[in-house]
Design a protein around this motif. Structure first.
Motif, PDB file in Angstrom:
ATOM      1  N   UNK A  70       0.867  -1.235  -0.036  1.00 32.73           N
ATOM      2  CA  UNK A  70      -0.144   0.051  -0.004  1.00 32.73           C
ATOM      3  C   UNK A  70       0.819   1.318   0.182  1.00 32.73           C
ATOM      4  N   UNK A  71       2.241   1.258   0.700  1.00 28.31           N
ATOM      5  CA  UNK A  71       2.814   2.280   0.494  1.00 28.31           C
ATOM      6  C   UNK A  71       3.550   2.495  -0.862  1.00 28.31           C
ATOM      7  N   UNK A  72       3.622   1.376  -1.553  1.00 32.94           N
ATOM      8  CA  UNK A  72       4.082   1.506  -2.959  1.00 32.94           C
ATOM      9  C   UNK A  72       3.133   2.188  -3.740  1.00 32.94           C
ATOM     10  N   UNK A  73       1.923   1.883  -3.577  1.00 24.08           N
ATOM     11  CA  UNK A  73       0.784   2.550  -4.226  1.00 24.08           C
ATOM     12  C   UNK A  73       0.636   4.037  -3.974  1.00 24.08           C
ATOM     13  N   UNK A  74       0.682   4.552  -2.766  1.00 23.12           N
ATOM     14  CA  UNK A  74       0.843   5.803  -2.310  1.00 23.12           C
ATOM     15  C   UNK A  74       2.109   6.764  -2.960  1.00 23.12           C
ATOM     16  N   UNK A  75       3.170   6.275  -2.576  1.00 22.44           N
ATOM     17  CA  UNK A  75       4.361   7.031  -3.177  1.00 22.44           C
ATOM     18  C   UNK A  75       5.047   6.526  -4.112  1.00 22.44           C
ATOM     19  N   UNK A  76       5.018   5.104  -4.676  1.00 19.54           N
ATOM     20  CA  UNK A  76       5.910   4.656  -5.847  1.00 19.54           C
ATOM     21  C   UNK A  76       7.024   3.622  -5.222  1.00 19.54           C
ATOM     22  N   UNK A  77       7.285   2.801  -5.915  1.00 21.05           N
ATOM     23  CA  UNK A  77       8.026   1.753  -5.218  1.00 21.05           C
ATOM     24  C   UNK A  77       9.588   2.240  -5.033  1.00 21.05           C
ATOM     25  N   UNK A  78       9.965   3.210  -5.646  1.00 17.74           N
ATOM     26  CA  UNK A  78      11.435   3.745  -5.437  1.00 17.74           C
ATOM     27  C   UNK A  78      11.339   4.368  -4.164  1.00 17.74           C
ATOM     28  N   UNK A  79      10.471   5.029  -4.088  1.00 17.02           N
ATOM     29  CA  UNK A  79      10.262   6.065  -2.703  1.00 17.02           C
ATOM     30  C   UNK A  79       9.824   5.081  -1.444  1.00 17.02           C
ATOM     31  N   UNK A  80       9.224   4.231  -1.724  1.00 19.47           N
ATOM     32  CA  UNK A  80       8.622   3.202  -0.736  1.00 19.47           C
ATOM     33  C   UNK A  80       9.859   2.532  -0.091  1.00 19.47           C
ATOM     34  N   UNK A  81      10.745   1.978  -1.295  1.00 20.64           N
ATOM     35  CA  UNK A  81      11.932   1.448  -0.788  1.00 20.64           C
ATOM     36  C   UNK A  81      13.069   2.119  -0.232  1.00 20.64           C
ATOM     37  N   UNK A  82      13.054   3.410  -0.503  1.00 21.27           N
ATOM     38  CA  UNK A  82      13.935   4.525   0.239  1.00 21.27           C
ATOM     39  C   UNK A  82      13.369   4.610   1.646  1.00 21.27           C
ATOM     40  N   UNK A  83      12.402   5.021   1.748  1.00 17.35           N
ATOM     41  CA  UNK A  83      11.811   5.162   3.028  1.00 17.35           C
ATOM     42  C   UNK A  83      11.998   4.010   4.117  1.00 17.35           C
ATOM     43  N   UNK A  84      11.662   2.850   3.623  1.00 12.72           N
ATOM     44  CA  UNK A  84      11.807   1.728   4.365  1.00 12.72           C
ATOM     45  C   UNK A  84      13.291   1.519   4.828  1.00 12.72           C
ATOM     46  N   UNK A  85      14.237   1.584   3.931  1.00 19.34           N
ATOM     47  CA  UNK A  85      15.665   1.358   4.146  1.00 19.34           C
ATOM     48  C   UNK A  85      16.175   2.704   5.079  1.00 19.34           C
ATOM     49  N   UNK A  86      15.864   3.846   4.925  1.00 24.57           N
ATOM     50  CA  UNK A  86      16.209   5.033   5.625  1.00 24.57           C
ATOM     51  C   UNK A  86      15.796   4.471   6.907  1.00 24.57           C
ATOM     52  N   UNK A  87      14.569   4.206   7.235  1.00 30.84           N
ATOM     53  CA  UNK A  87      13.974   4.220   8.559  1.00 30.84           C
ATOM     54  C   UNK A  87      14.491   2.914   9.302  1.00 30.84           C
ATOM     55  N   UNK A  88      15.030   2.012   8.636  1.00 26.13           N
ATOM     56  CA  UNK A  88      15.760   0.896   9.415  1.00 26.13           C
ATOM     57  C   UNK A  88      17.049   1.463   9.546  1.00 26.13           C
ATOM     58  N   UNK A  89      17.549   1.801   8.860  1.00 27.91           N
ATOM     59  CA  UNK A  89      19.132   2.379   9.174  1.00 27.91           C
ATOM     60  C   UNK A  89      18.909   3.192  10.376  1.00 27.91           C
ATOM     61  N   UNK A  90      18.142   4.322  10.397  1.00 25.51           N
ATOM     62  CA  UNK A  90      18.028   5.104  11.453  1.00 25.51           C
ATOM     63  C   UNK A  90      17.730   4.595  12.861  1.00 25.51           C
ATOM     64  N   UNK A  91      16.957   3.730  12.657  1.00 24.43           N
ATOM     65  CA  UNK A  91      16.450   2.910  13.965  1.00 24.43           C
ATOM     66  C   UNK A  91      17.613   2.401  14.428  1.00 24.43           C
ATOM     67  N   UNK A  92      18.349   1.579  13.522  1.00 23.52           N
ATOM     68  CA  UNK A  92      19.524   0.781  14.206  1.00 23.52           C
ATOM     69  C   UNK A  92      20.477   1.579  14.724  1.00 23.52           C
ATOM     70  N   UNK A  93      20.915   2.628  14.173  1.00 24.88           N
ATOM     71  CA  UNK A  93      21.607   3.708  14.673  1.00 24.88           C
ATOM     72  C   UNK A  93      21.108   4.174  16.027  1.00 24.88           C
ATOM     73  N   UNK A  94      19.983   4.586  16.128  1.00 18.31           N
ATOM     74  CA  UNK A  94      19.437   5.198  17.511  1.00 18.31           C
ATOM     75  C   UNK A  94      19.311   4.056  18.233  1.00 18.31           C
ATOM     76  N   UNK A  95      19.116   2.777  18.090  1.00 18.24           N
ATOM     77  CA  UNK A  95      18.935   1.839  19.181  1.00 18.24           C
ATOM     78  C   UNK A  95      20.326   1.663  19.509  1.00 18.24           C
ATOM     79  N   UNK A  96      21.222   1.606  18.898  1.00 15.53           N
ATOM     80  CA  UNK A  96      22.689   1.194  19.416  1.00 15.53           C
ATOM     81  C   UNK A  96      23.117   2.452  20.482  1.00 15.53           C
ATOM     82  N   UNK A  97      22.805   3.583  20.052  1.00 21.48           N
ATOM     83  CA  UNK A  97      22.924   4.594  20.807  1.00 21.48           C
ATOM     84  C   UNK A  97      22.445   4.686  22.100  1.00 21.48           C
ATOM     85  N   UNK A  98      21.004   4.270  22.034  1.00 20.17           N
ATOM     86  CA  UNK A  98      20.306   4.114  23.183  1.00 20.17           C
ATOM     87  C   UNK A  98      20.823   3.076  24.004  1.00 20.17           C
ATOM     88  N   UNK A  99      21.004   1.901  23.402  1.00 28.32           N
ATOM     89  CA  UNK A  99      21.563   0.776  24.337  1.00 28.32           C
ATOM     90  C   UNK A  99      22.998   1.260  25.194  1.00 28.32           C
TER      91      UNK A  99
END
Length: 303
Positions: A176-205
């Motif tokens: 559904x995200x792909x339908x809203x913003x297109x495949x390229x943007x959807x993949x970029x949003x997913x990958x950026x979000x997971x990357x930022x979460x990983x960095x932040x989770x390590x900082x919090x830990x």
């Protein structure tokens, strides 16, 4: 507390969300800039509650700026572009009105994406409710036998469609995200979000904290760059738990000793049937929530 009726010299109020107010500049020389002001309002279950949390706007803004600065550095990963304007200063400089210094950000105007980018590293909240009913979270199949508060095998991207003020955000699938913003943007949003979460989770830990889940918002700037916007990794947009309590706790309540507005959610769930106007928050709940927000800022930043 900032609200839609607040007048700021040099700025025109254009929008109010549950917590933030947006302003556009009256000076044509500042075209392309916006002022984002964090109020002391607190929301839960898609309602703005009363009273607000004292100094909440300052605490949220301070923490967002700290995270923006950390993520913009290359320490621990690539530099993540954010929406802060080059002429933004934490003390306001000459552009931010004195009335909102400390809780305002001078930012670039962006083409905001209609998706809240939620990342979950632990099973709780609405994810736990869905899992108990179907074994999934936002349609993603998870292993059997998980308990409330358990760490997931790997963080998952579970986007939501941003609903208008007063309406409930809707969890959506990646398709559904792909339908809203297109495949390229959807993949970029997913990958950026997971990357930022990983960095932040390590900082919090490293600070004795667990980043259980969080949500990000992104917009595209004039150069076509996907840009981190709004608030980031605050007590309002994230669930933070005490790591020692999570390891030693024998019940969900003991494990999920939170540094966010879970205190408000829990009180409201126990004292309101979600019909009509929510009751006023007791002073004790307000004070405890403010204390937890301050403690999170201190533990993360040392400030």
């Amino acid at each position: 507390m900032t609200d839609a009726s607040t007048s700021l010299p040099g700025w025109n109020h254009v929008y109010s969300g549950k917590v933030r107010d947006l302003y556009e500049p009256l000076d044509p020389a500042l075209t392309g800039r916006m002022l984002v002001v964090a109020s002391d309002r607190v929301s839960a279950f898609d309602h703005v509650l009363s009273p607000g949390i004292p100094d909440k706007g300052v605490l949220l803004t301070t923490l967002s700026l700290w995270w923006f600065d950390l993520l913009a550095s290359t320490e621990g990963g690539r530099s993540i572009p954010n929406h802060l304007a080059p002429d933004h200063t934490i003390d306001g400089g000459e552009l931010i009105p004195a009335e909102v210094v400390g809780r305002a950000m001078l930012v670039k105007s962006l083409d905001m994406q209609p998706v809240e980018c939620v990342v979950r590293g632990y099973l709780t909240g609405s994810g736990w409710a869905e899992y108990t009913a179907s074994g999934t979270v936002c349609g993603i199949r998870l292993p059997d036998g998980l308990s409330n508060g358990d760490r997931l095998p790997a963080p998952i991207f579970t986007p939501a469609y941003k609903a208008p003020l007063g309406e409930h955000d809707e969890n959506i699938s990646f398709d559904q995200t792909v339908e809203l913003v297109g495949a390229e943007k959807a993949e970029l949003l997913r990958d950026l979000s997971l990357e930022i979460y990983d960095r932040a989770a390590r900082t919090a830990e490293a600070k004795g904290l667990i980043l259980a889940d969080t949500k990000f918002e992104f917009g595209v700037d004039d150069d076509g760059v996907m840009t981190l916007a709004d608030e980031v990794l605050t007590s309002d947009s994230s669930r933070y738990w005490d790591a020692a309590a999570w390891r030693s706790g024998t019940s969900p309540a003991e494990r999920m000793a939170s540094f966010d507005k879970q205190i408000v959610r829990d009180w409201l769930a126990a004292n309101w049937d979600k019909r009509g106007t929510p009751p006023e928050l007791p002073s004790g709940i307000v004070e405890r929530t403010a204390d937890r927000y301050r403690e999170l800022l201190e533990r993360l930043t040392g400030a």
